[in-house]
Motif scaffolding. Sequence first.
Motif, PDB file in Angstrom:
ATOM      1  N   GLN A  51       4.054   9.533  20.264  1.00  9.95           N
ATOM      2  CA  GLN A  51       4.622   8.415  19.734  1.00  9.95           C
ATOM      3  C   GLN A  51       3.546   7.351  19.126  1.00  9.95           C
ATOM      4  OE1 GLN A  51       4.750   7.669  23.694  1.00  9.95           O
ATOM      5  NE2 GLN A  51       5.254   9.754  23.306  1.00  9.95           N
ATOM      6  N   ARG A  52       3.806   6.558  18.007  1.00 12.40           N
ATOM      7  CA  ARG A  52       2.818   5.930  17.465  1.00 12.40           C
ATOM      8  C   ARG A  52       3.563   4.581  16.610  1.00 12.40           C
ATOM      9  NH1 ARG A  52       0.594   7.016  11.791  1.00 12.40           N
ATOM     10  NH2 ARG A  52      -1.424   6.070  11.669  1.00 12.40           N
ATOM     11  N   LEU A  53       2.823   3.550  16.847  1.00 13.63           N
ATOM     12  CA  LEU A  53       3.213   2.501  16.090  1.00 13.63           C
ATOM     13  C   LEU A  53       2.117   1.896  15.437  1.00 13.63           C
ATOM     14  CD1 LEU A  53       5.110  -0.134  16.252  1.00 13.63           C
ATOM     15  CD2 LEU A  53       3.865  -1.114  17.849  1.00 13.63           C
ATOM     16  N   ALA A  54       2.299   1.683  14.253  1.00 16.67           N
ATOM     17  CA  ALA A  54       1.311   1.474  13.009  1.00 16.67           C
ATOM     18  C   ALA A  54       1.831   0.180  12.231  1.00 16.67           C
ATOM     19  CB  ALA A  54       1.323   2.759  12.034  1.00 16.67           C
ATOM     20  N   LEU A  55       0.845  -0.380  11.618  1.00 17.55           N
ATOM     21  CA  LEU A  55       0.954  -1.692  10.856  1.00 17.55           C
ATOM     22  C   LEU A  55       0.085  -1.423   9.740  1.00 17.55           C
ATOM     23  CD1 LEU A  55       2.696  -4.302  10.642  1.00 17.55           C
ATOM     24  CD2 LEU A  55       0.846  -5.418  11.768  1.00 17.55           C
ATOM     25  N   GLU A  56       0.477  -1.461   8.466  1.00 16.95           N
ATOM     26  CA  GLU A  56      -0.280  -1.656   7.257  1.00 16.95           C
ATOM     27  C   GLU A  56      -0.200  -2.447   6.320  1.00 16.95           C
ATOM     28  OE1 GLU A  56      -1.347   1.704   3.900  1.00 16.95           O
ATOM     29  OE2 GLU A  56       0.328   2.043   4.959  1.00 16.95           O
ATOM     30  N   TYR A  57      -1.265  -3.216   5.651  1.00 12.30           N
ATOM     31  CA  TYR A  57      -1.286  -4.221   4.866  1.00 12.30           C
ATOM     32  C   TYR A  57      -1.940  -3.823   3.253  1.00 12.30           C
ATOM     33  CZ  TYR A  57      -2.064  -8.655   2.724  1.00 12.30           C
ATOM     34  OH  TYR A  57      -1.930 -10.042   1.778  1.00 12.30           O
ATOM     35  N   GLY A  58      -0.952  -3.974   2.347  1.00 11.75           N
ATOM     36  CA  GLY A  58      -1.349  -3.597   0.937  1.00 11.75           C
ATOM     37  C   GLY A  58      -2.405  -4.677   0.508  1.00 11.75           C
ATOM     38  N   VAL A  59      -3.943  -4.021   0.136  1.00 14.94           N
ATOM     39  CA  VAL A  59      -4.609  -4.956  -0.125  1.00 14.94           C
ATOM     40  C   VAL A  59      -4.888  -4.622  -1.756  1.00 14.94           C
ATOM     41  CG1 VAL A  59      -5.857  -4.831   2.076  1.00 14.94           C
ATOM     42  CG2 VAL A  59      -6.648  -3.128   0.269  1.00 14.94           C
ATOM     43  N   ALA A  60      -4.460  -3.790  -2.203  1.00 14.86           N
ATOM     44  CA  ALA A  60      -4.805  -3.566  -3.944  1.00 14.86           C
ATOM     45  C   ALA A  60      -3.800  -2.774  -4.635  1.00 14.86           C
ATOM     46  CB  ALA A  60      -6.079  -3.004  -4.273  1.00 14.86           C
ATOM     47  N   ASP A  61      -3.360  -2.928  -5.599  1.00 16.19           N
ATOM     48  CA  ASP A  61      -2.433  -2.091  -6.413  1.00 16.19           C
ATOM     49  C   ASP A  61      -2.623  -2.307  -8.073  1.00 16.19           C
ATOM     50  OD1 ASP A  61      -1.429  -4.588  -7.358  1.00 16.19           O
ATOM     51  OD2 ASP A  61       0.520  -4.561  -6.379  1.00 16.19           O
ATOM     52  N   GLY A  62      -1.866  -1.393  -8.792  1.00 12.31           N
ATOM     53  CA  GLY A  62      -1.971  -1.432 -10.309  1.00 12.31           C
ATOM     54  C   GLY A  62      -2.807  -0.478 -10.898  1.00 12.31           C
ATOM     55  N   TRP A  63      -3.416   0.429  -9.998  1.00 13.09           N
ATOM     56  CA  TRP A  63      -3.931   1.422 -10.454  1.00 13.09           C
ATOM     57  C   TRP A  63      -3.020   2.759 -11.054  1.00 13.09           C
ATOM     58  CZ3 TRP A  63      -6.752   1.822  -5.066  1.00 13.09           C
ATOM     59  CH2 TRP A  63      -7.655   0.851  -5.028  1.00 13.09           C
ATOM     60  N   LEU A  64      -3.699   3.793 -11.735  1.00 11.91           N
ATOM     61  CA  LEU A  64      -2.940   4.827 -12.286  1.00 11.91           C
ATOM     62  C   LEU A  64      -1.655   4.548 -12.883  1.00 11.91           C
ATOM     63  CD1 LEU A  64      -4.108   7.194  -9.499  1.00 11.91           C
ATOM     64  CD2 LEU A  64      -5.149   6.952 -11.823  1.00 11.91           C
ATOM     65  N   ASP A  65      -1.308   3.791 -13.936  1.00 10.94           N
ATOM     66  CA  ASP A  65      -0.420   3.214 -14.666  1.00 10.94           C
ATOM     67  C   ASP A  65       0.513   2.587 -13.676  1.00 10.94           C
ATOM     68  OD1 ASP A  65       1.010   2.983 -16.752  1.00 10.94           O
ATOM     69  OD2 ASP A  65       2.200   4.851 -16.484  1.00 10.94           O
ATOM     70  N   GLY A  66       0.132   1.680 -12.816  1.00 13.51           N
ATOM     71  CA  GLY A  66       0.889   0.819 -11.808  1.00 13.51           C
ATOM     72  C   GLY A  66       1.458   1.711 -10.756  1.00 13.51           C
ATOM     73  N   ARG A  67       1.085   2.887 -10.695  1.00 13.87           N
ATOM     74  CA  ARG A  67       1.771   3.831  -9.685  1.00 13.87           C
ATOM     75  C   ARG A  67       0.981   3.948  -8.269  1.00 13.87           C
ATOM     76  NH1 ARG A  67       6.185   6.864 -11.309  1.00 13.87           N
ATOM     77  NH2 ARG A  67       6.470   6.751 -13.362  1.00 13.87           N
ATOM     78  N   ALA A  68      -0.330   3.365  -8.089  1.00  9.06           N
ATOM     79  CA  ALA A  68      -1.280   3.589  -7.075  1.00  9.06           C
ATOM     80  C   ALA A  68      -1.643   2.217  -6.191  1.00  9.06           C
ATOM     81  CB  ALA A  68      -2.452   4.328  -7.343  1.00  9.06           C
ATOM     82  N   SER A  69      -1.890   2.199  -5.190  1.00  7.52           N
ATOM     83  CA  SER A  69      -2.155   1.247  -4.475  1.00  7.52           C
ATOM     84  C   SER A  69      -2.798   1.500  -3.136  1.00  7.52           C
ATOM     85  CB  SER A  69      -0.843   0.283  -3.783  1.00  7.52           C
ATOM     86  OG  SER A  69       0.067   1.212  -3.124  1.00  7.52           O
ATOM     87  N   LEU A  70      -3.701   0.580  -2.523  1.00  9.15           N
ATOM     88  CA  LEU A  70      -4.437   0.880  -1.489  1.00  9.15           C
ATOM     89  C   LEU A  70      -4.140   0.053  -0.147  1.00  9.15           C
ATOM     90  CD1 LEU A  70      -6.889   2.428  -0.243  1.00  9.15           C
ATOM     91  CD2 LEU A  70      -8.257   0.257  -0.878  1.00  9.15           C
ATOM     92  N   GLY A  71      -3.964   0.702   1.254  1.00  2.06           N
ATOM     93  CA  GLY A  71      -3.552  -0.153   2.128  1.00  2.06           C
ATOM     94  C   GLY A  71      -4.577  -0.151   3.301  1.00  2.06           C
TER      95      GLY A  71
END
Length: 185
Positions: A51-71
């Motif tokens: 079992q796994r509980l995960a939480l992620e926050y987006g810190v950057a986006d807009g890369w590679l023609d607006g399709r890529a992001s980093l969390g």
Amino acid sequence: MKKLMTILTIALASMMMSNTYAALPELTSQAFAKGDMVGSLSVGYGWGFSQRLALEYGVADGWLDGRASLGVGGAIGNCFSSYSYWGVGYTHDQLGLTANCAFHYQFIDKLDTYVQIGLGLGYAFYSWTDSSLNDYYGSAYDNHIFFDFTSCLGARYYFTPKFGANLELGYTAGSYIMAGVTLKF
């Protein structure tokens, strides 16, 4: 298995960074962007039931023609296995806490694909029972702290703007395959 996941991760990242995104359909919305908070609850199987509980926050986006992001984020996971045969019983339970980083790439609307790695610590609990020797806790199976590493290829499909399902292939929380639900806050 870890070598295979490393090769698949490199291949997926290379594919994402090539010019193949130019032929993809236009996106109406980004599935994971800067400022998004996503929580996932997953179950899986590998070394045992996980079992796994995960939480992620987006810190950057807009890369590679607006399709890529980093969390970035974290996860807590548990893996449990128990075996019994010929009067001998074995129980293994591990609990891990990891800090994760994920590179997201969106091929189509509502589908968030990502490559994730995580580092952390875990604690393993072991026990043996033997009907002829009573309970036994052997030195080879002492409880211990261990270094936890996770890596996976994942996908989240959003049925609504806030609710979706996720699937991860790789090594997370003692499992090689995990599936569950995702909520966007």
